[in-house]
Design a protein around this motif. Structure first.
Motif, mmCIF file in Angstrom:
data_model
loop_
_atom_site.group_PDB
_atom_site.id
_atom_site.type_symbol
_atom_site.label_atom_id
_atom_site.label_comp_id
_atom_site.label_asym_id
_atom_site.label_seq_id
_atom_site.Cartn_x
_atom_site.Cartn_y
_atom_site.Cartn_z
ATOM 1 N N GLU A 1 57.747 34.429 50.929
ATOM 2 C CA GLU A 1 56.607 35.311 51.174
ATOM 3 C C GLU A 1 56.599 36.469 50.184
ATOM 4 O OE1 GLU A 1 53.062 36.075 52.780
ATOM 5 O OE2 GLU A 1 54.352 34.370 53.251
ATOM 6 N N THR A 2 57.802 36.965 49.835
ATOM 7 C CA THR A 2 57.904 38.044 48.844
ATOM 8 C C THR A 2 57.383 37.569 47.487
ATOM 9 O OG1 THR A 2 59.815 38.996 49.980
ATOM 10 C CG2 THR A 2 59.482 39.623 47.688
ATOM 11 N N ASN A 3 57.788 36.363 47.084
ATOM 12 C CA ASN A 3 57.327 35.807 45.817
ATOM 13 C C ASN A 3 55.818 35.596 45.828
ATOM 14 O OD1 ASN A 3 59.927 35.780 44.855
ATOM 15 N ND2 ASN A 3 60.276 33.616 45.267
ATOM 16 N N ARG A 4 55.319 35.161 46.969
ATOM 17 C CA ARG A 4 53.864 34.951 47.101
ATOM 18 C C ARG A 4 53.119 36.263 46.901
ATOM 19 N NH1 ARG A 4 50.739 33.017 52.629
ATOM 20 N NH2 ARG A 4 49.445 31.406 51.668
ATOM 21 N N GLU A 5 53.632 37.336 47.493
ATOM 22 C CA GLU A 5 53.003 38.644 47.356
ATOM 23 C C GLU A 5 53.095 39.164 45.922
ATOM 24 O OE1 GLU A 5 51.484 40.983 50.221
ATOM 25 O OE2 GLU A 5 50.962 38.867 49.989
ATOM 26 N N LYS A 6 54.222 38.917 45.262
ATOM 27 C CA LYS A 6 54.386 39.375 43.878
ATOM 28 C C LYS A 6 53.392 38.672 42.955
ATOM 29 C CE LYS A 6 59.228 40.850 43.986
ATOM 30 N NZ LYS A 6 60.605 40.562 43.490
ATOM 31 N N THR A 7 53.206 37.374 43.175
ATOM 32 C CA THR A 7 52.225 36.628 42.379
ATOM 33 C C THR A 7 50.834 37.195 42.586
ATOM 34 O OG1 THR A 7 53.512 34.583 42.440
ATOM 35 C CG2 THR A 7 51.150 34.374 42.002
ATOM 36 N N ALA A 8 50.501 37.454 43.847
ATOM 37 C CA ALA A 8 49.172 37.993 44.161
ATOM 38 C C ALA A 8 48.968 39.364 43.531
ATOM 39 C CB ALA A 8 48.990 38.068 45.678
ATOM 40 N N GLU A 9 50.006 40.197 43.573
ATOM 41 C CA GLU A 9 49.893 41.534 42.980
ATOM 42 C C GLU A 9 49.678 41.443 41.468
ATOM 43 O OE1 GLU A 9 53.480 43.416 44.227
ATOM 44 O OE2 GLU A 9 52.891 43.441 46.347
ATOM 45 N N ARG A 10 50.396 40.521 40.826
ATOM 46 C CA ARG A 10 50.235 40.340 39.378
ATOM 47 C C ARG A 10 48.825 39.856 39.036
ATOM 48 N NH1 ARG A 10 51.159 35.754 36.595
ATOM 49 N NH2 ARG A 10 52.372 34.846 38.295
ATOM 50 N N LEU A 11 48.306 38.936 39.831
ATOM 51 C CA LEU A 11 46.967 38.408 39.580
ATOM 52 C C LEU A 11 45.892 39.456 39.861
ATOM 53 C CD1 LEU A 11 47.371 34.815 41.067
ATOM 54 C CD2 LEU A 11 47.259 35.453 38.655
ATOM 55 N N LEU A 12 46.144 40.313 40.843
ATOM 56 C CA LEU A 12 45.203 41.397 41.122
ATOM 57 C C LEU A 12 45.119 42.363 39.938
ATOM 58 C CD1 LEU A 12 46.019 42.166 44.860
ATOM 59 C CD2 LEU A 12 43.768 41.541 43.970
ATOM 60 N N LYS A 13 46.264 42.689 39.350
ATOM 61 C CA LYS A 13 46.274 43.583 38.187
ATOM 62 C C LYS A 13 45.552 42.943 37.001
ATOM 63 C CE LYS A 13 50.547 46.040 39.376
ATOM 64 N NZ LYS A 13 51.975 46.259 39.018
ATOM 65 N N SER A 14 45.783 41.649 36.809
ATOM 66 C CA SER A 14 45.117 40.943 35.723
ATOM 67 C C SER A 14 43.607 40.918 35.926
ATOM 68 C CB SER A 14 45.651 39.510 35.624
ATOM 69 O OG SER A 14 44.947 38.778 34.652
ATOM 70 N N SER A 15 43.197 40.701 37.170
ATOM 71 C CA SER A 15 41.764 40.659 37.481
ATOM 72 C C SER A 15 41.105 42.010 37.244
ATOM 73 C CB SER A 15 41.552 40.232 38.939
ATOM 74 O OG SER A 15 42.060 38.941 39.171
ATOM 75 N N ALA A 16 41.817 43.080 37.608
ATOM 76 C CA ALA A 16 41.263 44.415 37.409
ATOM 77 C C ALA A 16 41.169 44.768 35.929
ATOM 78 C CB ALA A 16 42.126 45.449 38.134
ATOM 79 N N GLY A 17 42.108 44.225 35.133
ATOM 80 C CA GLY A 17 42.157 44.561 33.720
ATOM 81 C C GLY A 17 41.170 43.797 32.865
ATOM 82 N N LYS A 18 40.780 42.588 33.311
ATOM 83 C CA LYS A 18 39.886 41.782 32.478
ATOM 84 C C LYS A 18 39.034 40.873 33.337
ATOM 85 C CE LYS A 18 38.402 40.614 28.378
ATOM 86 N NZ LYS A 18 37.664 41.565 27.549
ATOM 87 N N PHE A 19 37.774 41.214 33.456
ATOM 88 C CA PHE A 19 36.821 40.325 34.125
ATOM 89 C C PHE A 19 35.455 40.551 33.499
ATOM 90 C CE2 PHE A 19 36.339 44.281 36.397
ATOM 91 C CZ PHE A 19 34.990 44.349 36.706
ATOM 92 N N TYR A 20 34.570 39.596 33.704
ATOM 93 C CA TYR A 20 33.229 39.657 33.124
ATOM 94 C C TYR A 20 32.175 39.716 34.221
ATOM 95 C CZ TYR A 20 35.115 38.243 28.559
ATOM 96 O OH TYR A 20 35.797 38.181 27.373
ATOM 97 N N ASP A 21 31.085 40.357 33.897
ATOM 98 C CA ASP A 21 29.896 40.322 34.748
ATOM 99 C C ASP A 21 28.827 39.582 33.949
ATOM 100 O OD1 ASP A 21 27.596 40.668 36.205
ATOM 101 O OD2 ASP A 21 27.855 42.826 36.497
ATOM 102 N N PRO A 22 28.524 38.333 34.323
ATOM 103 C CA PRO A 22 27.554 37.541 33.543
ATOM 104 C C PRO A 22 26.189 38.214 33.404
ATOM 105 C CG PRO A 22 28.733 36.154 35.106
ATOM 106 C CD PRO A 22 29.092 37.560 35.439
ATOM 107 N N GLU A 23 25.816 39.072 34.354
ATOM 108 C CA GLU A 23 24.524 39.757 34.266
ATOM 109 C C GLU A 23 24.508 40.768 33.123
ATOM 110 O OE1 GLU A 23 21.761 39.107 36.055
ATOM 111 O OE2 GLU A 23 22.878 37.436 36.917
#
Length: 298
Positions: A7-29
């Motif tokens: 469960e700890t590893n699962r949370e760490k993966t999610a936290e890393r992906l959340l940071k990546s999502s916040a750092g780089k995403f697109y708005d197609p509009e």
């Protein structure tokens, strides 16, 4: 590995992906100029990835017709994306309903749902921009798809997500920087490839965790379900109706496509990354082998 460590590893993966999502995403509009004109002479998909490439029907088409067919095949990919991302959102929401709503895992699942909402809008706008009908799965397949969030769970659910995302990702990755492809289509592919990479990481780790918890009986069900869903996803890559855009009778086009060795090879190529992972995970087994072979992924 203990449940606490998992469960700890699962949370760490999610936290890393959340940071990546916040750092780089697109708005197609905002990031896509939907008023951009078509560039004359450029294709919408690479010719050798057409379902008819190498067939006698392909040889009868002019260059203009081949470009037109590529436009409608791209519209079908957009329609497939709209259909499947709708299902992905439903499946993720079902998991959220019974999970810990404040966990990083739940927060990333919501972030992925937001990504898929934007992708769905992007595919809809792309279809309008190309002035094409909405293709995607044929009606009987759409009806069957309604059962997926109910019948699938655990590893098979994530296997379906992986097959759909990684097959389309392989095709999009090849096209996103190719100067022979329409610039706007390249941008759509670039956005989808970048953001789906995070979704693939999430799905792979969830599948691996789920496989470790299965009984022998559950494993057989998961193997059968994963193969059948993957077969449907691959079959949806060809909608007979898009052949009519270049004057080919739909059933003749579909027959030529599904007997086309070049198309079989394109499917195998598109699945080259995901299939070894599914094999190593133990999710590809005897109960589903017929459907894996019929899908041409193996």
């Amino acid at each position: 590995m203990s449940p606490v460590t998992k469960e700890t590893n699962r949370e760490k993966t999610a936290e890393r992906l959340l940071k990546s999502s916040a750092g780089k995403f697109y708005d197609p509009e905002v990031d896509i100029d939907w008023n951009a004109p078509l560039v004359e002479g450029k294709s919408f998909m690479l010719p050798h990835r057409s379902s008819l490439y190498g067939t006698k029907l392909w040889d009868t088409l002019s260059n203009e017709q081949r470009i037109e067919l590529s436009k409608h095949e791209m519209a079908n990919v957009a329609g497939l994306g709209l259909w499947f991302e709708n299902l992905v959102m439903q499946m993720l929401l079902k998991e959220l309903y019974t999970g810990d709503p404040i966990s990083s895992h739940a927060q990333y699942a919501l972030t992925e749902i937001a990504d898929e909402c934007r992708h769905s809008t992007m595919f809809a706008r792309l279809t309008v921009w190309m002035d094409c009908p909405v293709y995607g799965p044929v009606p009987w397949m759409r009806q069957l798809g309604k059962l997926l969030p109910t019948l699938s769970y655990g590893p098979a659910r994530y296997a379906a997500i992986l097959v759909a995302e990684e097959v389309l990702d392989r095709i999009g990755r090849e096209q996103m920087n190719n100067p022979d492809i329409q610039p706007l289509v390249r941008m759509v592919n670039r956005i989808h490839v970048l953001e789906e990479a995070r979704h693939v990481t999430f799905a792979r780790e969830e599948l691996t965790r789920g496989m470790a918890q299965l009984s022998k009986a559950e494993l057989l069900y998961q193997q059968a379900m994963a193969a059948q869903i993957s077969f449907l996803v691959v079959r949806a890559l060809v909608n007979p109706n898009f052949f009519a855009a270049v004057g080919i009778r739909p059933r003749d086009g579909a027959k030529a496509a599904w007997s086309n060795p070049n198309w079989h090879e394109t499917i195998r190529w598109a699945g080259e990354k995901v299939m070894p992972f599914l094999l190593d995970s133990g999710l590809v087994g005897k109960p589903g082998m017929y459907f894996w072979r019929k899908s041409f992924l193996l």
